[in-house]
Each structure stands twice: as structure tokens, then as C-alpha cells.
Design a protein around this motif. Structure first.
Motif: not given
Length: 534
Positions: A47-52, A307-311
């Protein structure tokens, strides 16, 4: 940031054994590398734009699978055994052949020119060839970045060839299994196969510098973080993974020089790297705001879950590994030193996470004690971090970095001792582990207390307080410290049952003594005598 495209160094790549039949992506920007990783379905943005991303099977280094070529260059100089595993040169030739053939078979490769050592006189030019774009992003972050002018005349001193999807034949290649990292000082190459853990790239270069700089340049290479205060005073923070090295050196009141690898010459200290590789298990904005804010666009985050259902990253989730990491350029830390250098250190901190709960939260060390505890390199693993670990387990890693030391630990310790004596450096031990009992009974040291004690040591508040001597470890413990409850300072007083503390202290002391037996014949008697007593 580069502003113009650069010509691919074709002749140099061919000289390294690459046929250039594939598409070569040379010196791409972080944005371009992130785009390539996403296009190849190798990660996702948080959600902050980092590559995971996931590093797959390996979420940490594999020391048993790291080898150094034993040849005319290294045979008599490497401290063979333990972490320095020898491999014959003909096996290296086979591994090099397999790695080259594999990379030449790929449709795309990512190539980056970078360098190590912020001090120009020690600069080591590195060319990294990657199978994966996000690993090239890691190289961009962790190494120092040449200017456009420097790139026009770049000549690599060393090559790193990384083929994480290549499984070697252990019988043909003389390896333990299908993955390996092999260093050849003769060929000036690091070969990585079968592992996508990015730390193998970073620590391979660190091992090179730990071999070259002390021998050829008289520079002490160190596994430590460094920062400096508003008055320019430099401090070093030694410690193994999980002891708080990155956390405590990334201080809003001091400028970060670097969080992991440094050299110390006659002029001061200099960073080997151009970025940070911070553990992010349990990361929060409240406890570690600078690192938390670095998890943003351009950063590379490894092996975390959402977290489930989120980025949104769940930094408390260790289901993949305890060794979750984030890599970012050092300028992601607002309060950093762009030039990557500092003066002669005034204070050294040995950080330990003592899961036995018996070492003091801070103690002043004599020069002899400093050498004893530096060579010992102690921390402790806690129950649950490894299969079969059900109670605290002592870990001794010489010079707080044994897996990366090609020379004998005494070589680095002697250089450190000389510098401590020459410059009158103050040395402190800081326990970031447990108090009031061992792991499972006591509680973890408060980060706020650790910061307050380090701050007091740095500003001189602990210079004139009354100290008392710990009867087992011989450490000098301050009776008071600004901002810290005096009852916390003496570990024996924090335990509910004194006899339990005594037994645990004797247990840990015995482990120190046994570990140091192999060093007793090569250090001064005063250093051995500076250790714990039973």
C-alpha cells in the motif's frame, strides 16, 4: 539518478563469458526494475508502493554452502574451517561453466555496475549480472552508485554472476547440494547458484573486503553500523542479526553513516555500502519510525505476508521466516550522511540479545574486556526461532561476523585493540535481550531504555557515575543512568529468585569460557583473564 541511457559494455561482458544473445538490461533505474519484476509476475506492490517479493526456498544465507577457492592465492592466508569451506579450482571451473551456460540460455539478463567503499582510495568496482530484475534492484540499493561520468569509463574489478534458478549437480561441482556461493580471489568472481536470497550478494562482497583490506591496505573491516552526532562524534554498533544494530544506529538525533559494514583507517570510518538491509519483523512506526518510513516506493521487501484481502504488510507475521527484510538506498533515511564517512570513533557498542537475562543492559568495558567480548561475539537465540530450540541457546560468532571473516579472528581483534588504545575509545556492552528472567519468564528490554542508555554513554552522562563490578562477568555496571529506572541496571536485582539468577549466570559464564578455549593460546593472558569467572 541517471539521466541518459548507457551503452551496454559488450566487450567486457563477452570477456566474462556472456554471449550477448539474450536481451541485456543495463543499469536500469529502480522504477524500471520494479516494472520488469511486476511484468514478470515476480512480486506485488504494497500500500506504500514498495515491491514485495519472495526469495523462495532460501530466506537466509546458507553458510555451509559457501566456498572459497583454495589456490596459490588463498591456501596459506585463509583461516580454513568453520565458515571458510575450501573448494578445488577445477570445481570452480565447472561451476563457472554451468553458471555461464545457464545465464547465456536466458532470454533476459539484468546487469549493473556499482562499487563498494565510500572512501575513494579503497573503491572496489563490481559488475553484477542477475537472472532476476528484483535482485538487480537489490544491487542498486545496497552498493554504491557510480555517477554518469564514472560509468562512461567503468572497469569492473570483480564480477558477481547470480543464477538463483540453476540447480547444480553436487557430484560434478563438488558442492554439498544444488545451491552454492563460491568466491575466487584468483578469478575475482563470486558465483551464486540455486538461491535467490539477496543477502548472498551483499555478504559475498563483504567477505572479499574482509580479506583484502586488512592484508593489503591496513584497514580494519567491521560488521557494524555507524552514526555520528551533531558535533561530528562517530559511534560504532557491533552486533549479530536481531540484536538491534540497524534499529539503534538509525537514531533521529544522529546521522546514519551506514547500518552494517564499515572500514576503519587512519582518518576514520567509511561505509562499504550504499544502502540498508533492515530486518522488519515486528516493524512499527512507533518503535522504528525511520525504517518504517523507508518501506515506500522503490524499496524491496522480502518474505513478508499481507493482511488478508489487502496489500498492507503484516510485519508481525513470521509464518514465512523471522528473517523478513527490507532493502533501500541510504538516502531513504532522511537523517543520513551522503558521503558515507565519519571521523575516528569515540564510542563502540557491542550489542547482544541475551536470552538468558543475566547480562546488564549497559556496562563499560576495559580494553582487555573489549577484546575478549569482541572475539566471543555473543548473542542468544530464543525458543521457537529454530526447530528443536526449546530454551535459550548461546551463539558465539567471532568479531560479531564469523561467517564473513576469511582471516583468523585474532587478526581483526588485534587491529581493533590497537585502535582502541591509540585513540582512547570507550567501549560498552549493551544487552537488548531479556531482564527479570530468561526468555519465557522475564521481559524484553524496552527499546526506549536501550536508547536512553546509549544516549547517556554518547553524551558523557555515564562518565562520572558510580560503577560496581559484576561478580561473574567482571563488567562495570553504572549505578544510575538518566531516564532509566535504577532497578533495571543491575540484572541480579530484577530476578524474583536470586538463586535462579546465579545458576543462569554460571551457566552462561561456563559457555563463554568453553568457547574461548580455542583462543587462549593466541591472545594475551590479560585478555583471557578479562572474561567471566566461575
Amino acid at each position: 539518478m541517471l539521466t541518459k541511457p548507457f551503452e551496454i559494455p559488450g566487450k567486457q561482458l563477452k570477456a566474462a563469458g556472456l554471449n550477448l544473445n539474450n536481451q541485456i538490461h543495463y543499469q536500469l533505474s529502480p522504477d524500471e526494475l520494479v516494472d520488469d519484476a511486476l511484468m514478470n509476475h515476480q512480486g506485488r506492490l504494497n500500500d506504500t508502493g514498495a515491491l514485495v517479493i519472495s526469495t523462495g526456498r532460501f530466506t537466509g544465507r546458507s553458510p555451509r554452502d559457501k566456498f572459497v577457492v583454495k589456490d596459490a592465492v588463498t591456501a596459506a592466508t585463509i583461516d580454513w574451517g568453520n565458515f571458510n569451506n575450501p573448494i578445488e579450482e577445477f570445481y570452480f571451473d565447472r561451476i563457472l561453466e554451468d553458471v555461464r551456460n545457464y545465464l547465456n540460455s536466458r532470454k533476459e539478463l539484468w546487469v549493473r555496475d556499482a562499487y563498494a567503499c565510500a572512501a575513494p582510495e579503497y573503491r572496489l568496482n563490481i559488475r553484477v549480472v542477475n537472472e532476476l530484475p528484483w535482485m538487480n534492484l537489490f544491487a542498486h540499493h545496497l552498493f554504491l552508485r557510480p555517477s554518469e561520468e564514472e560509468l562512461e569509463h567503468f572497469e569492473p574489478d570483480w564480477h558477481i554472476l547470480s543464477a538463483p534458478s540453476l540447480e547444480l549437480d553436487p557430484v560434478r561441482c563438488g558442492t554439498r547440494q544444488g545451491n552454492t556461493t563460491v568466491v575466487s580471489f584468483k578469478h575475482k568472481m563470486i558465483l551464486i547458484a540455486g538461491s535467490a536470497y539477496t543477502g548472498e550478494i551483499k555478504k559475498g562482497v563483504f567477505s572479499i573486503l574482509n580479506y583484502l583490506l586488512p592484508q593489503t591496505r591496513g584497514v580494519l573491516s567491521m560488521h557494524c553500523a555507524a552514526n555520528k552526532g551533531k558535533k561530528g562524534d562517530t559511534a560504532l554498533f557491533f552486533g549479530l542479526s536481531g540484536t538491534g544494530k540497524t534499529t539503534l544506529s538509525t537514531d533521529p538525533d544522529r546521522k546514519l553513516i551506514g547500518d552494517d559494514e564499515h572500514g576503519w583507517d587512519d582518518n576514520g570510518v567509511f561505509n562499504f555500502e550504499g544502502g540498508c538491509y533492515a530486518k522488519c519483523i515486528g516493524l512499527s512506526a512507533e518503535k522504528e519510525p525511520e525504517i518504517y518510513r523507508a518501506v515506500r516506493k522503490g524499496a524491496l521487501v522480502e518474505n513478508v505476508s499481507f493482511f488478508p484481502g489487502t496489500n498492507r504488510i503484516n510485519f508481525d507475521d513470521a509464518s514465512v521466516t523471522e528473517n523478513t527484510r527490507v532493502a533501500y538506498p541510504i538516502d531513504f533515511v532522511e537523517n543520513s550522511v551522503p558521503e558515507g564517512t565519519g571521523g575516528i570513533p569515540r564510542n563502540l557498542f557491542f550489542l547482544t540479545c541475551d536470552a538468558y537475562g543475566v547480562l546488564p543492559p549497559i556496562a563499560r568495558l576495559s580494553r582487555e574486556q573489549a577484546l575478549y567480548y569482541f572475539i566471543s561475539g555473543y548473542t542468544a537465540k530464543v525458543a521457537g526461532t529454530e526447530t528443536g530450540v526449546t530454551e535459550p541457546k548461546a551463539t558465539f560468532s567471532a568479531c560479531f561476523g564469523a561467517p564473513f571473516l576469511p582471516l583468523h579472528p585474532a587478526r581483526y581483534a588485534t587491529m581493533l585493540g590497537d585502535r582502541i588504545a591509540q585513540h582512547g575509545v570507550k567501549v560498552w556492552m549493551v544487552n537488548t535481550g531479556w531482564t527479570g528472567g530468561a526468555y519465557g519468564t522475564g521481559s524484553r528490554m524496552k527499546l526506549a531504555d536501550s536508547r536512553a542508555m546509549i544516549r547517556a554513554a554518547l553524551n558523557g552522562s555515564l562518565d562520572n557515575v558510580i560503577y560496581h563490578k559484576d561478580p561473574v562477568f567482571g563488567l562495570m555496571i553504572p549505578g544510575t543512568c538518566p531516564g532509566v529506572d535504577p532497578n533495571v541496571l543491575n540484572p541480579s536485582q530484577t530476578w524474583q529468585h536470586p538463586e535462579a539468577y546465579d545458576a543462569q549466570a554460571q551457566n552462561l559464564a561456563a559457555q563463554f569460557i568453553k568457547n574461548f578455549e580455542s583462543y587462549e593460546t593466541i591472545v594475551a593472558a590479560a585478555v583471557t583473564a578479562a572474561g567471566p569467572k566461575r
